[in-house]
Design a protein around this motif. Structure first.
Motif, short mmCIF file in Angstrom:
data_model
loop_
_atom_site.label_atom_id
_atom_site.label_comp_id
_atom_site.label_asym_id
_atom_site.label_seq_id
_atom_site.Cartn_x
_atom_site.Cartn_y
_atom_site.Cartn_z
N LEU A 53 -14.90 33.48 65.85
CA LEU A 53 -14.16 32.72 64.85
C LEU A 53 -13.89 33.55 63.60
O LEU A 53 -12.80 33.50 63.03
N ASP A 54 -14.89 34.32 63.16
CA ASP A 54 -14.70 35.16 61.98
C ASP A 54 -13.59 36.20 62.23
O ASP A 54 -12.75 36.46 61.35
N ARG B 258 -10.16 34.52 62.19
CA ARG B 258 -9.71 34.20 60.83
C ARG B 258 -9.19 35.45 60.12
O ARG B 258 -8.21 35.40 59.36
N ALA B 259 -9.86 36.58 60.36
CA ALA B 259 -9.49 37.81 59.67
C ALA B 259 -8.28 38.49 60.28
O ALA B 259 -7.59 39.27 59.59
N GLY C 104 -5.23 37.45 61.50
CA GLY C 104 -3.90 37.12 60.99
C GLY C 104 -2.80 37.23 62.02
O GLY C 104 -1.66 36.86 61.76
N GLN D 177 -4.79 33.70 65.53
CA GLN D 177 -4.63 32.32 65.11
C GLN D 177 -4.78 31.37 66.28
O GLN D 177 -5.36 30.28 66.15
N LEU E 199 -8.44 31.17 67.01
CA LEU E 199 -9.09 30.37 65.99
C LEU E 199 -8.93 28.88 66.29
O LEU E 199 -9.90 28.11 66.28
N THR E 200 -7.70 28.46 66.57
CA THR E 200 -7.43 27.05 66.84
C THR E 200 -8.16 26.58 68.09
O THR E 200 -8.81 25.53 68.10
N THR F 40 -12.03 26.56 67.61
CA THR F 40 -12.44 25.50 66.70
C THR F 40 -12.45 24.16 67.41
O THR F 40 -13.39 23.36 67.29
#
Length: 208
Positions: A133-134, A137-138, A140, A145, A148-149, A152
């Motif tokens: 996840l980190d 997020r970093a 980009g 992305q 990340l989605t 999550t």
């Protein structure tokens, strides 16, 4: 069991690695994991989970990548191991290359079970998904992305509870359809006083 260590250099002449490197879009999640895998999941991140001596484990960096892809695609342990064994994209993402090189051909689904248990007993049980996840997020990027989605949502306790509840309901429905309702099924359906199950191929009335 001692910590297994993955090869730090993927054979550039490996046909699977060469094909995936050329064919996959840079925005692909497989390309993202391959590019960032060594930084995301270095085997040293899992040193505390293993003994100093003993039989070498499957490299945790490989297992972690498989676990992330498994979570993203919603697969069982057996399905995830099958994907790793036969899907070139999974093998590329995990950094093992094709089947003729030095990379691992496959491993038993119980390796995933064992890794989850080792993580559960550790001080950082969620480290794989925290790191992923980190990085997402970093990053980009589109792949970051998307990762990340997806992670999550997949990591949400509420979603996990809904998926488990759905699975239980599906198994209960299957038992009723085949005339094998348990007492628990009957109570759940408010039919405890009927004295048995009249559903399935041997009865005319369904339980639902």
């Amino acid at each position: 069991m001692a910590l297994g260590v993955a090869s730090q250099q993927l054979d550039l002449l490996d046909p699977v690695s060469r094909f995936c490197g050329e064919a996959l879009l840079a925005s692909s999640i497989f390309a993202f994991l391959r590019q960032h895998g060594e930084a995301l999941f270095p085997d040293g991140l899992f040193t505390d989970l293993f003994a100093a001596v003993g039989r070498r484990s499957v490299p945790p960096s490989v297992v972690a990548t498989v676990m992330v892809l498994q979570r993203l695609e919603g697969l069982s342990d057996r399905e995830a191991v099958d994907r790793f064994t036969f899907d070139a994209r999974w093998r590329y993402a995990a950094g093992v290359g094709g089947w003729d090189g030095a990379g691992r051909v496959g491993f038993a689904h119980t390796v995933l079970v064992d890794m989850r248990e080792r993580l559960r007993r550790s001080d950082r049980p969620d480290r794989i998904f925290e790191v992923a996840l980190d990085a997402a997020r970093a990053a980009g990027s589109a792949a970051g992305q998307w990762l990340l989605t997806a992670l999550t949502c997949a990591h949400s306790p509420a979603r996990q509870h809904r998926e488990l509840s759905t699975a239980v309901q599906n198994r209960r429905a299957l038992r009723c359809e085949t005339g094998r309702c348990t007492d628990s099924d009957l109570r759940q359906r408010g039919a405890a006083g009927r004295g048995g199950c009249s559903c399935g191929p041997w009865g005319a009335v369904g339980c639902s």
